[in-house]
Design an enzyme around this catalytic site. Structure first.
Site, PDB file in Angstrom:
ATOM      1  N   ASN A 172       0.624  -1.288   0.128  1.00 18.14           N
ATOM      2  CA  ASN A 172      -0.037   0.098   0.147  1.00 18.14           C
ATOM      3  C   ASN A 172       1.001   0.990   0.290  1.00 18.14           C
ATOM      4  O   ASN A 172       0.649   2.527  -0.174  1.00 18.14           O
ATOM      5  CB  ASN A 172      -0.764   0.053   0.811  1.00 18.14           C
ATOM      6  CG  ASN A 172      -0.487  -0.090   2.466  1.00 18.14           C
ATOM      7  OD1 ASN A 172       0.251  -0.395   2.316  1.00 18.14           O
ATOM      8  ND2 ASN A 172      -0.845   0.705   3.156  1.00 18.14           N
ATOM      9  N   LYS A 195      12.072  -7.771   1.414  1.00 15.12           N
ATOM     10  CA  LYS A 195      11.323  -8.592   0.540  1.00 15.12           C
ATOM     11  C   LYS A 195       9.920  -8.101   0.118  1.00 15.12           C
ATOM     12  O   LYS A 195       9.323  -7.511   0.985  1.00 15.12           O
ATOM     13  CB  LYS A 195      10.441  -9.855   1.578  1.00 15.12           C
ATOM     14  CG  LYS A 195      10.572 -11.010   0.705  1.00 15.12           C
ATOM     15  CD  LYS A 195       9.097 -10.537  -0.437  1.00 15.12           C
ATOM     16  CE  LYS A 195       7.776 -10.721   0.621  1.00 15.12           C
ATOM     17  NZ  LYS A 195       6.461 -10.912  -0.887  1.00 15.12           N
ATOM     18  N   THR A 250      -2.602  -8.146   9.479  1.00 14.08           N
ATOM     19  CA  THR A 250      -2.027  -8.964  11.501  1.00 14.08           C
ATOM     20  C   THR A 250      -2.003 -10.462  11.500  1.00 14.08           C
ATOM     21  O   THR A 250      -1.291 -10.376  12.244  1.00 14.08           O
ATOM     22  CB  THR A 250      -3.199  -8.740  12.367  1.00 14.08           C
ATOM     23  OG1 THR A 250      -3.481  -6.793  12.598  1.00 14.08           O
ATOM     24  CG2 THR A 250      -3.283  -8.934  13.395  1.00 14.08           C
ATOM     25  N   THR A 252      -0.650 -12.124   8.748  1.00 12.43           N
ATOM     26  CA  THR A 252       1.151 -12.607   8.742  1.00 12.43           C
ATOM     27  C   THR A 252       1.771 -12.524  10.077  1.00 12.43           C
ATOM     28  O   THR A 252       2.390 -13.246  10.030  1.00 12.43           O
ATOM     29  CB  THR A 252       0.907 -11.870   7.165  1.00 12.43           C
ATOM     30  OG1 THR A 252      -0.015 -12.344   6.683  1.00 12.43           O
ATOM     31  CG2 THR A 252       1.973 -12.602   6.494  1.00 12.43           C
ATOM     32  N   GLU A 270       4.548  -3.525  12.472  1.00 13.79           N
ATOM     33  CA  GLU A 270       3.858  -3.001  12.037  1.00 13.79           C
ATOM     34  C   GLU A 270       2.015  -2.780  11.918  1.00 13.79           C
ATOM     35  O   GLU A 270       3.175  -4.103  10.484  1.00 13.79           O
ATOM     36  CB  GLU A 270       3.442  -1.543  10.736  1.00 13.79           C
ATOM     37  CG  GLU A 270       5.053  -1.050  11.730  1.00 13.79           C
ATOM     38  CD  GLU A 270       5.544   0.013  12.951  1.00 13.79           C
ATOM     39  OE1 GLU A 270       3.491  -0.008  13.813  1.00 13.79           O
ATOM     40  OE2 GLU A 270       5.817   0.760  13.550  1.00 13.79           O
ATOM     41  N   CYS A 304      -3.504   1.814   6.782  1.00 10.20           N
ATOM     42  CA  CYS A 304      -3.153   1.258   7.870  1.00 10.20           C
ATOM     43  C   CYS A 304      -4.222   2.163   9.334  1.00 10.20           C
ATOM     44  O   CYS A 304      -5.071   1.320   9.644  1.00 10.20           O
ATOM     45  CB  CYS A 304      -2.125   0.804   8.132  1.00 10.20           C
ATOM     46  SG  CYS A 304      -0.899   1.966   8.561  1.00 10.20           S
ATOM     47  N   GLU A 482       9.072   1.623  15.002  1.00  3.50           N
ATOM     48  CA  GLU A 482       9.575   2.230  13.745  1.00  3.50           C
ATOM     49  C   GLU A 482       9.508   3.760  13.974  1.00  3.50           C
ATOM     50  O   GLU A 482       9.318   4.458  14.587  1.00  3.50           O
ATOM     51  CB  GLU A 482       9.287   1.953  12.369  1.00  3.50           C
ATOM     52  CG  GLU A 482       8.210   0.659  12.425  1.00  3.50           C
ATOM     53  CD  GLU A 482       9.063   0.358  10.866  1.00  3.50           C
ATOM     54  OE1 GLU A 482       7.736   0.690   9.780  1.00  3.50           O
ATOM     55  OE2 GLU A 482       9.322  -0.913  10.304  1.00  3.50           O
TER      56      GLU A 482
HETATM   57  P1  NAD Z   1       0.151  -9.365   3.749  1.00  2.00           P
HETATM   58  O1  NAD Z   1       0.252  -8.940   5.128  1.00  2.00           O
HETATM   59  O2  NAD Z   1      -0.910 -10.196   3.375  1.00  2.00           O
HETATM   60  O3  NAD Z   1       1.445  -8.591   2.779  1.00  2.00           O
HETATM   61  C1  NAD Z   1       2.247  -8.312   3.321  1.00  2.00           C
HETATM   62  C2  NAD Z   1       4.306  -8.543   2.966  1.00  2.00           C
HETATM   63  O4  NAD Z   1       4.403 -10.263   3.548  1.00  2.00           O
HETATM   64  C3  NAD Z   1       4.181  -9.020   1.575  1.00  2.00           C
HETATM   65  O5  NAD Z   1       5.158  -8.852   1.291  1.00  2.00           O
HETATM   66  C4  NAD Z   1       3.888 -10.258   1.594  1.00  2.00           C
HETATM   67  O6  NAD Z   1       4.240 -10.907   0.220  1.00  2.00           O
HETATM   68  C5  NAD Z   1       4.363 -10.935   2.943  1.00  2.00           C
HETATM   69  N1  NAD Z   1       4.093 -12.349   3.585  1.00  2.00           N
HETATM   70  C6  NAD Z   1       2.977 -12.908   3.362  1.00  2.00           C
HETATM   71  N2  NAD Z   1       2.473 -13.937   4.339  1.00  2.00           N
HETATM   72  C7  NAD Z   1       3.959 -13.851   4.349  1.00  2.00           C
HETATM   73  C8  NAD Z   1       4.676 -15.394   5.540  1.00  2.00           C
HETATM   74  N3  NAD Z   1       4.014 -16.782   5.875  1.00  2.00           N
HETATM   75  N4  NAD Z   1       5.506 -15.252   5.764  1.00  2.00           N
HETATM   76  C9  NAD Z   1       6.502 -13.952   5.075  1.00  2.00           C
HETATM   77  N5  NAD Z   1       5.722 -12.953   4.630  1.00  2.00           N
HETATM   78  C10 NAD Z   1       5.096 -13.071   4.314  1.00  2.00           C
HETATM   79  O7  NAD Z   1      -0.745  -7.608   3.687  1.00  2.00           O
HETATM   80  P2  NAD Z   1      -0.898  -7.083   2.575  1.00  2.00           P
HETATM   81  O8  NAD Z   1      -2.122  -7.393   2.497  1.00  2.00           O
HETATM   82  O9  NAD Z   1       0.323  -6.989   1.824  1.00  2.00           O
HETATM   83  O10 NAD Z   1      -0.489  -5.312   2.818  1.00  2.00           O
HETATM   84  C11 NAD Z   1      -1.605  -4.996   3.853  1.00  2.00           C
HETATM   85  C12 NAD Z   1      -1.795  -4.733   5.174  1.00  2.00           C
HETATM   86  O11 NAD Z   1      -0.641  -4.039   5.571  1.00  2.00           O
HETATM   87  C13 NAD Z   1      -3.204  -4.718   5.982  1.00  2.00           C
HETATM   88  O12 NAD Z   1      -3.950  -5.076   6.771  1.00  2.00           O
HETATM   89  C14 NAD Z   1      -2.547  -2.786   6.583  1.00  2.00           C
HETATM   90  O13 NAD Z   1      -3.262  -2.952   7.651  1.00  2.00           O
HETATM   91  C15 NAD Z   1      -1.138  -3.255   6.903  1.00  2.00           C
HETATM   92  N6  NAD Z   1      -0.263  -1.719   6.857  1.00  2.00           N
HETATM   93  C16 NAD Z   1      -0.053  -2.047   8.032  1.00  2.00           C
HETATM   94  C17 NAD Z   1       1.078  -0.785   8.132  1.00  2.00           C
HETATM   95  C18 NAD Z   1       1.223   0.097   9.452  1.00  2.00           C
HETATM   96  O14 NAD Z   1       2.037   0.483   9.790  1.00  2.00           O
HETATM   97  N7  NAD Z   1       1.257  -0.440  10.921  1.00  2.00           N
HETATM   98  C19 NAD Z   1       1.129  -0.183   7.039  1.00  2.00           C
HETATM   99  C20 NAD Z   1       0.811  -0.497   5.944  1.00  2.00           C
HETATM  100  C21 NAD Z   1       0.535  -1.836   6.088  1.00  2.00           C
END
Ligand code: NAD
Length: 512
Positions: A172, A195, A250, A252, A270, A304, A482
């Protein structure tokens, strides 16, 4: 380190949307070497048209090992881990300047890959440039400590690099989230294996090219796009990864925390949010309306910290909610490259469909739809991953739509009676990421800011960021912090050194 000869890179077809085709070369960056990935082809799609604009061959779990070993080797061989901090900082400054210099190029590429408006991707790019320069300044001005001795010693506390850091990012806000992790980790003297997400891998690769041109030793940073379950998980499990910094969902994050626990490895998470935005009757209503709209509908709600639960004091509830829905309806849906666009497409049709399903389910469960709520079926909007700004009401905070993260342009508006009622409802969430408070009463704002379960609170503004201000998620929104000066310390090991100053012999035991 040597790698087998690789096929010549394929330069893909001319890039649409103002991005440069030279930035879409089918190569990943493994241990200082640009080469075609041996993983599956990732079709990257322009969210505004649904068309595949390039295919990138991703990394495999084997590449993780090559990248980690190269990182360890380069940090040592290039002297990066032991370099004087002002010399390391100079490289980070050059990276920050290179990012700024290439702002329009990066923004165009990111808009193509994520659909976001150019206004937003330019801002994210500048945020990344500033992050590199801030972390350079932070590391250059940080001191260790000469601690007060409590014996015949000189006692010191110093910081040293951890080794190789794994940085896993979501789709995002690429470039900004890359910089937020890579800059402090490099500043602290580490190597980094990044990654990036499958849905938006290109900008991180471009950042790596700029880092290389700016003089970062080749091998210190690797960029391994690929599926999370294979490449991401191999990174977290790798025995020589000293720390993982993760931004994403969350579920993941929780899974990765378990993997980290098995290794006794620190991990920063995060994660998601369901943030309350609170409007009191005494607020500057015009400012509150604009802030609430921006808080939930900018970035198409894919943020987020999106202010997705809007709590409005009952005495102004009907009027405020009607005006909010009226203005939300007037927001212009369109391509990120169109300067008139307010709300750009979502990252992908699959994600748009999951947002639409959550809204349909909420309506089926009794929510009242005030605007939006239907996938566009005509013209350009029908082919892209568009979803209109949507406002729902008529539910309690216990409803699924108020408890689960939608990650789309969907606001739920709820009434509250008084501060107590408000705090109960606002804190009734597994998340604790952010909160907005709209009131002219600063005593009340301060009381609520101190009571609300959130890592960041904005008063009479929303979704504003500064790299010097730390960012933390509470409860299911994360673990650790962070940003801020201390970000550099999050990637350092602390060491204590005792220098003996005593003239007396060190004796121990009865017979010595
Ligand atoms: P996601 O958890 O599906 O993926 C995030 C990253 O993790 C990607 O690079 C993905 O390939 C990797 N990943 C997925 N499964 C994994 C595993 N088993 N092992 C290691 N890596 C893995 O999230 P998304 O759909 O890409 O992003 C949206 C989410 O991110 C939302 O929930 C959003 O709130 C959160 N987010 C949080 C913040 C924050 O600062 N708190 C900022 C931006 C986004």
């Amino acid at each position: 380190m040597t790698l087998a000869a690789q096929p010549a890179p394929t330069v893909l077809r001319t890039a649409p949307g103002g991005a440069s085709a030279t930035d879409l070369v089918d190569e990943i960056y493994v241990g200082g070497i640009w080469r075609r990935g041996s993983g599956d082809g990732i079709d990257t799609v322009d969210p505004s048209t649904g068309e595949v604009f390039a295919t990138l061959h991703g990394a495999t779990a084997d590449d993780v090992d090559v990248a980690v070993q190269a990182g360890l080797d380069t940090a040592h061989r290039s002297g990066w881990s032991s370099m004087y901090v002002h010399e390391r900082a100079a490289v980070l400054h050059r990276i920050g300047n290179a990012v700024e210099h290439n702002r329009d190029r990066i923004a165009a590429l990111q808009t193509l890959d994520t659909g976001k408006t150019l206004t937003e991707t330019r801002a994210l790019t500048m945020s990344a440039a500033n992050t590199f320069r801030y972390m350079a300044a932070a590391v250059e001005t940080m001191d260790g400590a000469l601690t007060t001795p409590r014996g015949p010693w000189m006692t010191m506390s110093t910081h040293e690099p951890m080794g190789v850091i794994g940085a896993i990012t979501p789709w995002n806000s690429p470039i900004a989230s890359d910089a937020q992790k890579i800059a402090p980790a490099l500043a602290a003297g580490n190597a980094v294996v990044s990654k990036p997400p499958v849905w938006a891998p290109w900008v991180t690769l471009l950042l790596a090219r700029l880092c290389e041109e700016a003089g970062l030793p080749a091998g210190l940073l690797s960029v391994l796009p690929g599926p999370g379950r294979t490449v991401g998980e191999a990174l977290v499990r790798h025995p020589d990864i000293a720390k993982v910094t993760f931004t994403g969902g969350t579920n993941t994050g929780r899974h990765l925390a378990h993997l980290a626990a098995d290794k006794l490895m620190p991990i920063t998470l995060e994660l998601g949010g369901k943030s309350p935005t609170i409007v009191f009757a005494d607020a500057d209503i015009e400012r509150a309306l604009q802030g609430v709209l921006y808080g939930i509908f900018s970035s198409s709600g894919q943020s987020c910290i999106a202010g997705s639960r809007v709590f409005v004091q009952r005495s102004i509830f009907d009027k405020f909610t009607a005006e909010l829905a009226e203005r939300a309806q007037r927001l212009r849906l369109g391509a990120g490259t169109d300067a008139r666009t307010d709300v750009a497409p979502m990252i992908a049709a699959a994600h748009r469909d999951s947002v639409a399903r959550m809204v349909d389910d909420a309506v089926a469960a009794g929510a009242t739809l005030l605007c939006g709520g239907a996938v566009p079926t005509e013209g350009d909007l029908a082919v892209g991953a568009y979803y209109p700004p949507t406002v729902l009401t008529g539910v309690t905070n216990a409803a699924v739509i108020c408890q689960e993260e939608v990650f789309g342009p969907v606001a739920v508006v709820l009434p509250f009676d008084d501060e107590r009622d408000l705090i109960e409802q606002a804190n009734d969430s597994v998340y604790g990421l952010a909160c907005g408070i709209w009131t002219e009463d600063y005593r009340r704002a301060t009381r609520i800011a101190n009571t609300i379960s959130a890592g960041t609170v904005w008063v009479n503004t929303y979704k504003q960021f500064s790299i010097s201000t730390p960012f933390t998620g509470l409860r299911d929104s994360g673990l650790g912090t962070e940003k801020g000066r201390d970000a550099v310390r999050q990637y350092s090991n602390q060491k204590s050194i005792y220098l003996d100053l005593s003239e007396a012999p060190l004796s121990w035991g009865h017979r010595n």
